[in-house]
Write a protein that holds these residues in place. Sequence first.
Motif, short mmCIF file in Angstrom:
data_model
loop_
_atom_site.label_atom_id
_atom_site.label_comp_id
_atom_site.label_asym_id
_atom_site.label_seq_id
_atom_site.Cartn_x
_atom_site.Cartn_y
_atom_site.Cartn_z
N GLN A 182 0.75 -1.09 -0.09
CA GLN A 182 0.05 -0.02 -0.23
C GLN A 182 0.99 1.10 0.12
O GLN A 182 0.56 2.35 -0.64
CB GLN A 182 -1.02 -0.03 1.17
CG GLN A 182 -1.88 -1.22 1.16
CD GLN A 182 -2.72 -1.17 2.35
OE1 GLN A 182 -2.42 -0.83 3.50
NE2 GLN A 182 -4.12 -1.51 2.28
N GLU A 183 1.90 1.31 0.71
CA GLU A 183 2.65 2.57 0.94
C GLU A 183 3.40 2.73 -0.52
O GLU A 183 3.70 3.72 -0.86
CB GLU A 183 3.95 2.33 2.08
CG GLU A 183 3.30 2.37 3.62
CD GLU A 183 4.33 1.74 4.44
OE1 GLU A 183 5.51 1.52 4.03
OE2 GLU A 183 3.90 1.96 5.51
N ARG A 186 1.01 4.15 -2.92
CA ARG A 186 0.88 5.42 -2.66
C ARG A 186 2.17 6.31 -2.94
O ARG A 186 1.84 7.26 -3.71
CB ARG A 186 0.31 5.98 -1.11
CG ARG A 186 -0.81 5.26 -0.65
CD ARG A 186 -1.10 5.97 0.73
NE ARG A 186 -2.34 4.95 1.22
CZ ARG A 186 -2.10 4.03 2.16
NH1 ARG A 186 -1.09 3.59 2.47
NH2 ARG A 186 -3.32 3.64 2.61
N GLU A 192 -5.86 6.73 -4.19
CA GLU A 192 -6.31 6.13 -3.06
C GLU A 192 -7.73 5.48 -3.45
O GLU A 192 -8.13 4.35 -2.85
CB GLU A 192 -6.63 7.23 -1.83
CG GLU A 192 -6.83 6.62 -0.62
CD GLU A 192 -5.59 5.77 -0.10
OE1 GLU A 192 -5.71 5.09 0.72
OE2 GLU A 192 -4.55 6.10 -0.24
N MET A 195 -7.14 2.13 -4.70
CA MET A 195 -5.97 1.20 -3.76
C MET A 195 -6.80 -0.46 -3.72
O MET A 195 -6.05 -1.12 -4.26
CB MET A 195 -5.94 1.82 -2.42
CG MET A 195 -5.49 0.79 -1.41
SD MET A 195 -3.71 0.57 -1.86
CE MET A 195 -3.23 2.06 -0.79
#
Length: 375
Positions: A182-183, A186, A192, A195
């Motif tokens: 996830q990091e 981003r 987002e 995601m």
Amino acid sequence: MLRIIATSLCLRCQRAPALPLNLRPCATLHSEENQQTVEALYDLSVDIQKVRKLKGWVLHQSPAYTKEVADLLMDMGASGPIIARILAVHPEAVLCNPEKIQAQKELWMSVCPSQRELVGIIEKFPASFFTSSSHHDNQRNNIAYFQSLNLNKRIITKLMASAPQSFSRPIEQNELMVRTLQEAYRELGGEEANMKVWLQKLLSQNPFVLLKPPEVLRQNLLFLRDKGFSTAELLRLLSNLRGFVTELNPDNMHRTLTYSQEAIGCSEAELRDIVLRCPALLYYPESILAERFKGLLSAGIRMSLITATPTVMELTTQIVNYRIQRLKTLGYDVRTGSLEVLNGTKKDFETSCGKLQLRRERPLFNPVAPLRGDD
């Protein structure tokens, strides 16, 4: 690569040669076959010879619950032939306590839409269903975690079936890898709002990404950034590589990219463009790339055609040669035409051949049109 965690329902369910007898306390090994097990399997039309050849040790174990396991599968909707196939492929299932299998069934049904679908999963992945009862707490916790991510239940079921090790281990390890993904998403500019869909697609296409060390992902992304790939291009690679970026390492990628650039004779910028269109160039070893380049060039295909359609490198030399010969019989010369016709699955290729066949058989004039008379 992390060591694969054993997935048998109990230690006795593993291959006898792999474990000392004192590590399989829940079963007794006899010098002779357990005739009750053999007869019960015969009654279920299980291929006994296949069991003897592949996992004969199971037939020497006692106690066994052949009838009980078969009844449980039948109650779930499994037909006789399906039960026979499951037990032929994974006979150690008969050594599992029926109560523990029932608990496993209830656990899977918390994410599986129906018993019918669960039977289909068990038929394809019997070892994933007949996992150790000692992992139930981890399985339950991991199911709850992935549900908290709002992942589709079918995705969770697919993860449990194809990568059961990720559900058998402590939840903290999966949380760390998901957080790392996830990091990275981003940091590379991913939106987002997309995601969840992105994560679902990645996990669905490569469930084993969860079993990789998070630092591997970081190292590979840093290497590719140093090679000149932009953040948008890195996000594209991370998505299109289906998680394979976690199975690579900088040294291997460096050797592969260096070889590809020398073989193609292009600049670094041109190589990046080719890699973006064919990410496979990142993870195929030099030996495989050399063989495939040689096969294409020896067929008279120019390098410019290969770089125009680099995804042809994803096909084995044997498949390429077969398709080239097949196209030749249809009057298509890959040396002068596009290589796109070579690409795709077997079904895609057959569709392309069908179109070429129709075009070849199409008459050059309309036979029903009136002939033009002499003036």
